[in-house]
Motif scaffolding. Structure first.
Motif, PDB file in Angstrom:
ATOM      1  N   LEU A 174       0.767  -1.201  -0.110  1.00 47.61           N
ATOM      2  CA  LEU A 174      -0.116   0.072   0.056  1.00 47.61           C
ATOM      3  C   LEU A 174       0.807   1.419  -0.091  1.00 47.61           C
ATOM      4  O   LEU A 174       1.892   1.438   0.605  1.00 47.61           O
ATOM      5  CB  LEU A 174      -0.800   0.163   1.222  1.00 47.61           C
ATOM      6  N   THR A 175       0.630   2.119  -0.890  1.00 43.66           N
ATOM      7  CA  THR A 175       1.127   3.529  -0.940  1.00 43.66           C
ATOM      8  C   THR A 175       0.018   4.585  -0.638  1.00 43.66           C
ATOM      9  O   THR A 175       0.504   5.589   0.123  1.00 43.66           O
ATOM     10  CB  THR A 175       1.732   3.872  -2.302  1.00 43.66           C
ATOM     11  N   GLU A 176      -1.285   4.586  -0.752  1.00 46.13           N
ATOM     12  CA  GLU A 176      -2.232   5.462  -0.790  1.00 46.13           C
ATOM     13  C   GLU A 176      -3.657   4.625  -0.498  1.00 46.13           C
ATOM     14  O   GLU A 176      -4.001   3.542  -1.118  1.00 46.13           O
ATOM     15  CB  GLU A 176      -2.268   6.308  -2.009  1.00 46.13           C
ATOM     16  N   PRO A 177      -4.496   5.023   0.271  1.00 42.90           N
ATOM     17  CA  PRO A 177      -4.153   6.275   1.366  1.00 42.90           C
ATOM     18  C   PRO A 177      -3.316   6.055   2.324  1.00 42.90           C
ATOM     19  O   PRO A 177      -3.257   4.696   2.750  1.00 42.90           O
ATOM     20  CB  PRO A 177      -5.526   6.669   1.818  1.00 42.90           C
ATOM     21  N   GLY A 178      -2.433   7.094   2.997  1.00 38.94           N
ATOM     22  CA  GLY A 178      -1.667   7.013   3.933  1.00 38.94           C
ATOM     23  C   GLY A 178      -2.393   6.595   5.217  1.00 38.94           C
ATOM     24  O   GLY A 178      -3.533   7.148   5.552  1.00 38.94           O
ATOM     25  N   PRO A 179      -1.847   5.885   6.088  1.00 38.38           N
ATOM     26  CA  PRO A 179      -2.402   5.678   7.441  1.00 38.38           C
ATOM     27  C   PRO A 179      -2.564   6.768   8.330  1.00 38.38           C
ATOM     28  O   PRO A 179      -1.777   7.497   8.273  1.00 38.38           O
ATOM     29  CB  PRO A 179      -1.530   4.573   8.150  1.00 38.38           C
ATOM     30  N   ALA A 180      -3.800   6.983   9.115  1.00 38.64           N
ATOM     31  CA  ALA A 180      -3.946   7.903   9.955  1.00 38.64           C
ATOM     32  C   ALA A 180      -3.078   7.529  11.027  1.00 38.64           C
ATOM     33  O   ALA A 180      -2.989   6.611  11.801  1.00 38.64           O
ATOM     34  CB  ALA A 180      -5.471   7.891  10.765  1.00 38.64           C
ATOM     35  N   GLY A 181      -2.462   8.818  11.550  1.00 33.87           N
ATOM     36  CA  GLY A 181      -1.288   8.536  12.946  1.00 33.87           C
ATOM     37  C   GLY A 181      -0.179   7.952  12.520  1.00 33.87           C
ATOM     38  O   GLY A 181       0.733   7.597  13.462  1.00 33.87           O
ATOM     39  N   GLY A 182       0.132   7.721  11.267  1.00 36.08           N
ATOM     40  CA  GLY A 182       1.375   7.027  10.710  1.00 36.08           C
ATOM     41  C   GLY A 182       1.520   5.658  10.996  1.00 36.08           C
ATOM     42  O   GLY A 182       2.522   5.036  10.947  1.00 36.08           O
ATOM     43  N   SER A 183       0.630   4.674  11.443  1.00 37.07           N
ATOM     44  CA  SER A 183       0.694   3.386  11.574  1.00 37.07           C
ATOM     45  C   SER A 183      -0.651   2.767  11.217  1.00 37.07           C
ATOM     46  O   SER A 183      -1.906   3.115  11.118  1.00 37.07           O
ATOM     47  CB  SER A 183       0.466   3.237  13.084  1.00 37.07           C
ATOM     48  N   PRO A 184      -0.386   1.509  10.367  1.00 39.64           N
ATOM     49  CA  PRO A 184       1.111   0.898  10.105  1.00 39.64           C
ATOM     50  C   PRO A 184       1.963   2.030   9.281  1.00 39.64           C
ATOM     51  O   PRO A 184       1.404   2.778   8.555  1.00 39.64           O
ATOM     52  CB  PRO A 184       0.612  -0.482   9.451  1.00 39.64           C
ATOM     53  N   GLU A 185       3.348   1.653   9.533  1.00 40.16           N
ATOM     54  CA  GLU A 185       4.284   2.435   8.687  1.00 40.16           C
ATOM     55  C   GLU A 185       4.264   1.793   7.246  1.00 40.16           C
ATOM     56  O   GLU A 185       4.493   0.687   7.166  1.00 40.16           O
ATOM     57  CB  GLU A 185       5.781   2.130   9.344  1.00 40.16           C
ATOM     58  N   LEU A 186       4.026   2.702   6.415  1.00 41.35           N
ATOM     59  CA  LEU A 186       4.070   2.141   4.858  1.00 41.35           C
ATOM     60  C   LEU A 186       5.431   1.638   4.779  1.00 41.35           C
ATOM     61  O   LEU A 186       6.521   2.354   5.160  1.00 41.35           O
ATOM     62  CB  LEU A 186       3.643   3.247   4.021  1.00 41.35           C
ATOM     63  N   ILE A 187       5.585   0.595   3.706  1.00 41.40           N
ATOM     64  CA  ILE A 187       6.617   0.127   3.142  1.00 41.40           C
ATOM     65  C   ILE A 187       7.392   1.055   2.285  1.00 41.40           C
ATOM     66  O   ILE A 187       6.812   1.472   1.285  1.00 41.40           O
ATOM     67  CB  ILE A 187       6.593  -1.339   2.583  1.00 41.40           C
TER      68      ILE A 187
END
Length: 264
Positions: free
Chosen positions: A194-207
């Motif tokens: 996954l690249t989008e949408p980004g996670p709320a709060g930064g977790s999980p950390e995108l690869i």
């Protein structure tokens, strides 16, 4: 003068030298092929990341294998996340080399097929890796996701042993085929980072996106092996000349001693 080359010691040394030369040359070509493979892979990754996203179902289908030229292709899909069947992948590290899990969440498409989405990295809860970690929920409802298409992981390619008997909802390898058996549904081959949408709060950390600028040390290793191969006959020649010189000097000394008159 060079009859010593027929001695047991020198025959063995010569045979070893003759065996080393083709071996080192072959090792050099092996490293060269690895270099060429790395350069080609970097080009595939660069082209894939630069291409416009396309629908996931245009590049993969249930049971399909993600081919090399589709590696890291950006794809999109519309549907909803099914967190009830979410699993985590053990012993995965983040950008800081911290050990935790990757989160695999089935993404149900509008036509009912499932796309395995790697939502990113989460830390392990304490020293034990038996309990299911705390995983932030993905967006609810119908959304469109974008990510990088990846092939199923195998032990041969990853070096990770596919251990069985793990705690509930934990796996060692990311395999769409195994997920299809577990879910009892049609699952598209491969998976998506996954690249989008980004996670709320930064977790999980995108690869993070793969590094496709580094070509590695393989070309330098190839040159080193070929230099070693060239040094073997040179070293053998130096040793032969030194041995011949030492033997000639010793023979001259013996002749001089024999020619000297005995003292009274």
């Amino acid at each position: 003068m060079y009859r010593f080359l027929l001695s047991r010691q020198w025959v063995i040394l010569t045979l070893v030298a003759l065996a080393l030369i083709p071996t080192m040359i072959e090792l050099g070509f092996w490293q060269l092929h690895r270099h060429e493979h790395k350069v080609a892979l970097n080009q595939v990754i660069a082209d894939s990341l630069a291409a416009e996203p396309v629908p996931a179902e245009s590049l993969t289908s249930p049971g399909a294998t993600v081919e090399r030229d589709k590696l890291y292709r950006r794809v999109t899909a519309t549907g909803h996340f099914d967190t009830a069947d979410e699993v985590v992948v053990r012993r995965r590290t983040n950008a800081d080399d911290e050990v935790g899990y990757h989160v695999l969440t089935p993404f149900v498409l509008d036509d009912g097929k499932v796309l395995v989405v790697n939502r990113g990295w989460v830390p392990a809860d304490g020293p034990s890796q038996t309990a299911f970690p705390k995983v932030p929920a993905p967006p609810k409802g119908e959304i469109t996701v974008t990510g990088r298409l990846m092939p199923d992981e195998t032990t041969e390619d990853s070096g990770i042993k596919d251990v069985r008997g793990l705690p509930d909802r934990q796996v060692m390898l990311i395999s769409s085929r195994e997920q299809a058996e577990r879910l009892g549904r049609q699952v598209l081959g491969g998976y998506v980072e996954l690249t989008e949408p980004g996670p709320a709060g930064g977790s999980p950390e995108l690869i993070p996106a793969p590094d496709h600028d580094d070509i590695g040390p393989h070309l330098a290793y190839a040159i080193q092996w070929w230099l070693f191969a060239a040094a073997v006959p040179f070293g053998w020649f130096v040793l032969v000349r030194r041995e011949a010189r030492d033997r000639a000097g010793k023979a001259a000394e013996e002749e001089t001693e024999q020619a000297e008159p005995a003292t009274v």
